[in-house]
Motif scaffolding. Structure first.
Motif, PDB file in Angstrom:
ATOM      1  N   GLY A  43     108.830   5.357  44.486  1.00 51.26           N
ATOM      2  CA  GLY A  43     108.055   5.865  45.896  1.00 51.26           C
ATOM      3  C   GLY A  43     107.041   5.903  45.248  1.00 51.26           C
ATOM      4  O   GLY A  43     106.368   5.730  45.534  1.00 51.26           O
ATOM      5  N   LEU A  44     106.307   6.158  43.794  1.00 46.62           N
ATOM      6  CA  LEU A  44     104.847   6.378  44.115  1.00 46.62           C
ATOM      7  C   LEU A  44     103.931   5.059  43.635  1.00 46.62           C
ATOM      8  O   LEU A  44     103.413   4.944  44.037  1.00 46.62           O
ATOM      9  CB  LEU A  44     105.027   6.921  41.815  1.00 46.62           C
ATOM     10  N   GLN A  45     105.159   4.238  42.636  1.00 44.99           N
ATOM     11  CA  GLN A  45     104.861   2.324  43.428  1.00 44.99           C
ATOM     12  C   GLN A  45     104.427   2.173  44.231  1.00 44.99           C
ATOM     13  O   GLN A  45     103.187   1.428  44.546  1.00 44.99           O
ATOM     14  CB  GLN A  45     105.555   1.665  41.841  1.00 44.99           C
ATOM     15  N   GLU A  46     105.567   2.302  45.582  1.00 48.83           N
ATOM     16  CA  GLU A  46     105.349   1.563  46.884  1.00 48.83           C
ATOM     17  C   GLU A  46     104.044   2.714  47.451  1.00 48.83           C
ATOM     18  O   GLU A  46     103.396   1.817  48.308  1.00 48.83           O
ATOM     19  CB  GLU A  46     105.929   2.939  47.195  1.00 48.83           C
ATOM     20  N   VAL A  47     103.401   4.342  46.905  1.00 46.87           N
ATOM     21  CA  VAL A  47     102.783   4.905  48.173  1.00 46.87           C
ATOM     22  C   VAL A  47     101.002   4.375  47.346  1.00 46.87           C
ATOM     23  O   VAL A  47     100.297   3.476  48.072  1.00 46.87           O
ATOM     24  CB  VAL A  47     102.212   6.315  47.560  1.00 46.87           C
ATOM     25  N   ILE A  48     100.994   3.663  45.664  1.00 39.69           N
ATOM     26  CA  ILE A  48      99.568   3.056  45.382  1.00 39.69           C
ATOM     27  C   ILE A  48      99.947   1.519  45.901  1.00 39.69           C
ATOM     28  O   ILE A  48      98.633   0.924  46.164  1.00 39.69           O
ATOM     29  CB  ILE A  48     100.113   2.426  43.372  1.00 39.69           C
ATOM     30  N   MET A  49     100.916   0.554  46.376  1.00 42.55           N
ATOM     31  CA  MET A  49     100.619  -0.737  46.672  1.00 42.55           C
ATOM     32  C   MET A  49     100.387  -0.812  47.874  1.00 42.55           C
ATOM     33  O   MET A  49     100.312  -1.503  48.381  1.00 42.55           O
ATOM     34  CB  MET A  49     102.562  -1.358  46.994  1.00 42.55           C
ATOM     35  N   ALA A  50     101.056   0.533  48.793  1.00 40.95           N
ATOM     36  CA  ALA A  50     100.187   0.308  50.470  1.00 40.95           C
ATOM     37  C   ALA A  50      98.753   1.043  50.234  1.00 40.95           C
ATOM     38  O   ALA A  50      98.345   0.473  51.604  1.00 40.95           O
ATOM     39  CB  ALA A  50     100.954   1.865  50.561  1.00 40.95           C
ATOM     40  N   THR A  51      98.309   1.592  49.448  1.00 37.66           N
ATOM     41  CA  THR A  51      96.637   1.141  49.065  1.00 37.66           C
ATOM     42  C   THR A  51      96.246  -0.059  48.819  1.00 37.66           C
ATOM     43  O   THR A  51      95.237   0.199  49.793  1.00 37.66           O
ATOM     44  CB  THR A  51      96.318   2.728  48.069  1.00 37.66           C
ATOM     45  N   ARG A  53      97.303  -2.515  50.482  1.00 43.80           N
ATOM     46  CA  ARG A  53      96.779  -3.273  51.156  1.00 43.80           C
ATOM     47  C   ARG A  53      96.712  -2.868  52.472  1.00 43.80           C
ATOM     48  O   ARG A  53      96.301  -3.158  53.672  1.00 43.80           O
ATOM     49  CB  ARG A  53      99.285  -3.619  51.613  1.00 43.80           C
ATOM     50  N   LYS A  54      96.062  -1.322  52.523  1.00 45.20           N
ATOM     51  CA  LYS A  54      95.572  -1.273  53.604  1.00 45.20           C
ATOM     52  C   LYS A  54      93.929  -1.575  53.413  1.00 45.20           C
ATOM     53  O   LYS A  54      93.242  -1.590  52.976  1.00 45.20           O
ATOM     54  CB  LYS A  54      95.109   0.292  52.881  1.00 45.20           C
ATOM     55  N   PRO A  55      93.675  -2.422  54.999  1.00 43.23           N
ATOM     56  CA  PRO A  55      92.390  -2.872  55.071  1.00 43.23           C
ATOM     57  C   PRO A  55      91.148  -2.166  55.416  1.00 43.23           C
ATOM     58  O   PRO A  55      91.590  -0.944  55.290  1.00 43.23           O
ATOM     59  CB  PRO A  55      92.519  -3.702  56.154  1.00 43.23           C
ATOM     60  N   GLU A  56      90.490  -2.520  54.474  1.00 45.21           N
ATOM     61  CA  GLU A  56      88.881  -1.191  54.923  1.00 45.21           C
ATOM     62  C   GLU A  56      88.564  -1.840  55.831  1.00 45.21           C
ATOM     63  O   GLU A  56      88.326  -3.304  56.204  1.00 45.21           O
ATOM     64  CB  GLU A  56      88.248  -1.869  53.806  1.00 45.21           C
TER      65      GLU A  56
ATOM     66  N   THR B 108      88.822  -5.273  60.467  1.00 46.89           N
ATOM     67  CA  THR B 108      88.746  -5.552  58.735  1.00 46.89           C
ATOM     68  C   THR B 108      87.528  -7.282  58.429  1.00 46.89           C
ATOM     69  O   THR B 108      88.327  -7.583  59.675  1.00 46.89           O
ATOM     70  CB  THR B 108      90.130  -5.449  58.314  1.00 46.89           C
ATOM     71  N   LEU B 124     100.530   0.733  58.621  1.00 51.47           N
ATOM     72  CA  LEU B 124     100.282   1.533  57.157  1.00 51.47           C
ATOM     73  C   LEU B 124      98.948   1.654  57.518  1.00 51.47           C
ATOM     74  O   LEU B 124      99.458   3.435  57.370  1.00 51.47           O
ATOM     75  CB  LEU B 124      99.870  -0.394  56.335  1.00 51.47           C
ATOM     76  N   LEU B 128      98.812   6.072  56.423  1.00 47.91           N
ATOM     77  CA  LEU B 128      98.192   6.767  55.272  1.00 47.91           C
ATOM     78  C   LEU B 128      97.417   7.033  55.791  1.00 47.91           C
ATOM     79  O   LEU B 128      97.683   8.141  55.184  1.00 47.91           O
ATOM     80  CB  LEU B 128      97.909   5.325  54.394  1.00 47.91           C
ATOM     81  N   ASP B 148      91.048   3.700  45.695  1.00 49.63           N
ATOM     82  CA  ASP B 148      90.101   2.747  47.043  1.00 49.63           C
ATOM     83  C   ASP B 148      89.124   2.370  46.440  1.00 49.63           C
ATOM     84  O   ASP B 148      88.436   1.913  46.731  1.00 49.63           O
ATOM     85  CB  ASP B 148      90.511   4.279  48.111  1.00 49.63           C
ATOM     86  N   ARG B 179     103.920  10.075  49.086  1.00 46.88           N
ATOM     87  CA  ARG B 179     105.528   9.204  49.324  1.00 46.88           C
ATOM     88  C   ARG B 179     106.199  10.052  50.521  1.00 46.88           C
ATOM     89  O   ARG B 179     106.898   9.658  51.007  1.00 46.88           O
ATOM     90  CB  ARG B 179     106.184   9.489  48.057  1.00 46.88           C
ATOM     91  N   LEU B 182     105.344   9.619  53.776  1.00 49.30           N
ATOM     92  CA  LEU B 182     105.319   7.914  54.302  1.00 49.30           C
ATOM     93  C   LEU B 182     106.645   7.465  54.906  1.00 49.30           C
ATOM     94  O   LEU B 182     107.374   7.457  55.668  1.00 49.30           O
ATOM     95  CB  LEU B 182     104.381   6.941  53.253  1.00 49.30           C
ATOM     96  N   LEU B 189     107.162   0.826  53.235  1.00 44.61           N
ATOM     97  CA  LEU B 189     106.370   0.407  52.354  1.00 44.61           C
ATOM     98  C   LEU B 189     106.662  -1.092  51.506  1.00 44.61           C
ATOM     99  O   LEU B 189     105.940  -1.627  51.596  1.00 44.61           O
ATOM    100  CB  LEU B 189     106.645   1.313  51.286  1.00 44.61           C
ATOM    101  N   SER B 190     107.870  -1.151  51.246  1.00 44.15           N
ATOM    102  CA  SER B 190     108.568  -2.708  50.497  1.00 44.15           C
ATOM    103  C   SER B 190     109.564  -3.080  50.396  1.00 44.15           C
ATOM    104  O   SER B 190     110.420  -1.808  49.858  1.00 44.15           O
ATOM    105  CB  SER B 190     107.253  -2.967  49.351  1.00 44.15           C
ATOM    106  N   VAL B 193     109.994  -3.687  45.090  1.00 40.63           N
ATOM    107  CA  VAL B 193     108.973  -2.982  44.495  1.00 40.63           C
ATOM    108  C   VAL B 193     108.376  -3.149  42.836  1.00 40.63           C
ATOM    109  O   VAL B 193     109.935  -3.071  42.281  1.00 40.63           O
ATOM    110  CB  VAL B 193     108.246  -1.177  44.329  1.00 40.63           C
ATOM    111  N   VAL B 196     105.041  -1.707  38.160  1.00 44.46           N
ATOM    112  CA  VAL B 196     103.540  -2.039  37.518  1.00 44.46           C
ATOM    113  C   VAL B 196     103.264  -1.913  36.853  1.00 44.46           C
ATOM    114  O   VAL B 196     103.602  -0.920  35.499  1.00 44.46           O
ATOM    115  CB  VAL B 196     102.938  -1.132  38.684  1.00 44.46           C
TER     116      VAL B 196
END
Lengths: 275, 196
Positions: A43-51, A53-56, B108, B124, B128, B148, B179, B182, B189-190, B193, B196
């Motif tokens: 779950g934590l990995q997914e959250v970081i990956m989502a961040t 992928r989030k466009p600026e 973007t 997303l 988020l 970020d 988590r 979401l 999300l994926s 995974v 990492v």
């Protein structure tokens, strides 16, 4: 269960990016065997990956090309001196910053000098005499007074230090209440310092003297001076480690209170105090 | 001089800033304007407010660069100014709409050309952002600055005025809460995974 609690710390470190190789191996092994921890890690990995992928947000090149011009227009009205594109008005900016840098420490220095002068004047002021009591009682009384003084001062200092300047407007800092309390403590400090000096408690006297200066600065704060003035006082508190010194003094007081009272038995008769 | 993973400042900029060199200030603005705007946007979710907050933060930097303590992190100090300005701005705002209209101009730069992927990215971002709104201010700030903006733990600690240990705790708690948020929002999300 114990292992899960242990690995929760590893997950915390992994999230912060501080998990070492050995910790990572242990976490891998545990996650392979424990579905609940594996799910949490995933779950934590997914959250970081989502961040990632989030466009600026980006308003586009035209916006960025004119950003400085718009900022400069605001600087001209809100933050003299003027800065023009392509022209380096060093003198104006330097003058502004020079006076600013000069003005703030000067104000702080003036407050310190005023504090010392008032402190000296108030310690010389005649006090009403009271009948002398025994050395033991006076030593205990002084310790209680000092502890109370330190605790009350600490509360004011902590409130000031813990308020993030931009979290609140300067008007939201409860300045009037803190100023009144600081003024009262400032006045008390003069007597206390005198008594501590007579009891040869030099370290405590220095601490109370530092507090007196800071409390005077707080008492003289004006809302129109803005958060800069509060920042100067905060820097003074942090720079001198005043809160740490108070904690240290209180710890010494707690561990040596009986010794302090006993020392009063052999101490020379204490002079008359205001109490 | 590399004080932020994405920002490369010229050597001696800090000293020039402290000496009051206007060109140094302009260089700082050019280097940080996107970061300031991006961070402000994450708090305000509104182009006009993000512009206002980022520029107000630069004006504060300009006014108070004399109070920056040599030896501390310039990057952390700058971020602290923006975070405080943004939080201040939000608190003064009469209301904070959850669904703020996004101006057409704010898109973007590296947006995917594929409409399906663009829609997925937009969804997303929306989910988020909504999840970030529901965690505490400090947790949100720690998470945004770390993931970020790439600040290190010590810099985040300086921005939040807390210990490094507290920052670790905020990051972990924010990760778990996000988590959960979401998952409850039904966002997958994926599919797979990788570790990492």
């Amino acid at each position: 269960m114990f292992e899960c609690r242990l690995q929760r710390k590893s997950l915390c470190q992994w999230m912060a990016g501080t998990l070492d190789a050995a910790g990572r191996e242990a976490l891998d092994r545990h996650a392979a065997a424990c579905p609940s921890c594996r799910e949490e890690w995933r779950g934590l990995q997914e959250v970081i990956m989502a961040t990632e992928r989030k466009p600026e947000p980006d308003p586009g090149p035209e916006y960025w090309d004119r950003y400085w011009d718009r900022l400069q227009a605001r600087l001209e009205t809100e933050a003299a001196p003027l800065i023009r594109p392509g022209t380096v008005r060093r003198s104006a900016l330097r003058r502004h910053l020079f006076w600013r840098r000069l003005a703030l420490p000067s104000a702080a220095a003036a407050l310190i000098v005023a504090g010392i002068m008032i402190g000296r004047w108030s310690t010389r002021a005649p006090h009403p005499s009271v009948p002398a009591v025994s050395g033991v009682l006076q030593a205990g009384d002084l310790e209680i007074r000092t502890n109370r003084y330190l605790d009350r001062s600490k509360r004011i200092l902590l409130a000031l230090v813990n308020d993030l300047p931009a979290d609140k407007d300067v008007y939201g800092l409860d300045l009037p209440g803190r100023k009144i309390a600081s003024r009262a403590l400032f006045r008390e400090a003069a007597d206390l310092r005198g008594d501590l000096a007579k009891a040869k408690k030099r370290r405590l006297e220095r601490l109370v003297s530092d507090l007196q200066t800071i409390l005077l600065q707080i008492a003289n704060l004006k809302a129109e001076d803005g958060l800069d003035a509060v920042d100067i006082i905060r820097a003074g508190i942090e720079g001198r480690d005043v809160i740490f010194q108070i904690n240290l003094a209180r710890m010494r007081g707690a561990s040596g209170s009986s010794a302090a009272v006993l020392s009063g038995l052999t101490a020379p008769p204490a002079p008359k105090s205001a109490f | 001089m590399k004080i932020n993973p994405d920002i490369d400042l010229s050597p001696g900029l800090e000293a020039r800033l402290l000496a009051g060199d206007p060109e140094a200030f302009r260089e700082l603005v050019e280097a940080y304007k996107r970061k300031f705007y991006g961070l402000a946007f994450q708090y305000t979710r509104n182009h006009a407010d993000a512009e206002d907050v980022s520029q107000t933060a630069f004006i504060k930097v300009f006014r108070s660069i004399g109070t920056f303590r040599k030896g501390s992190s310039l990057n952390a100090w700058l971020y602290r100014v923006v975070v405080n300005t943004a939080i201040d701005h939000i608190r003064k705002r009469p209301f904070f709409p959850q669904e703020y209209p996004r101006p057409e101009a704010v898109e973007t730069s590296s947006g995917p050309p594929d409409p399906a992927r663009a829609a997925e990215a937009a969804l997303l971002r929306k989910k988020l952002d909504a999840a970030l709104d529901r965690i505490s201010e400090r947790e949100r700030t720690a998470f945004i600055l770390r993931f970020d903006h790439g600040l290190n733990l010590r810099e985040i600690a300086e921005v939040l005025d807390v210990s490094v240990g507290s920052v670790k705790s905020y990051l972990f708690r924010s990760g778990r809460k996000l988590r959960r948020e979401l998952s409850e929002a039904g966002l997958r999300l994926s599919e797979e995974v990788p570790h990492v």
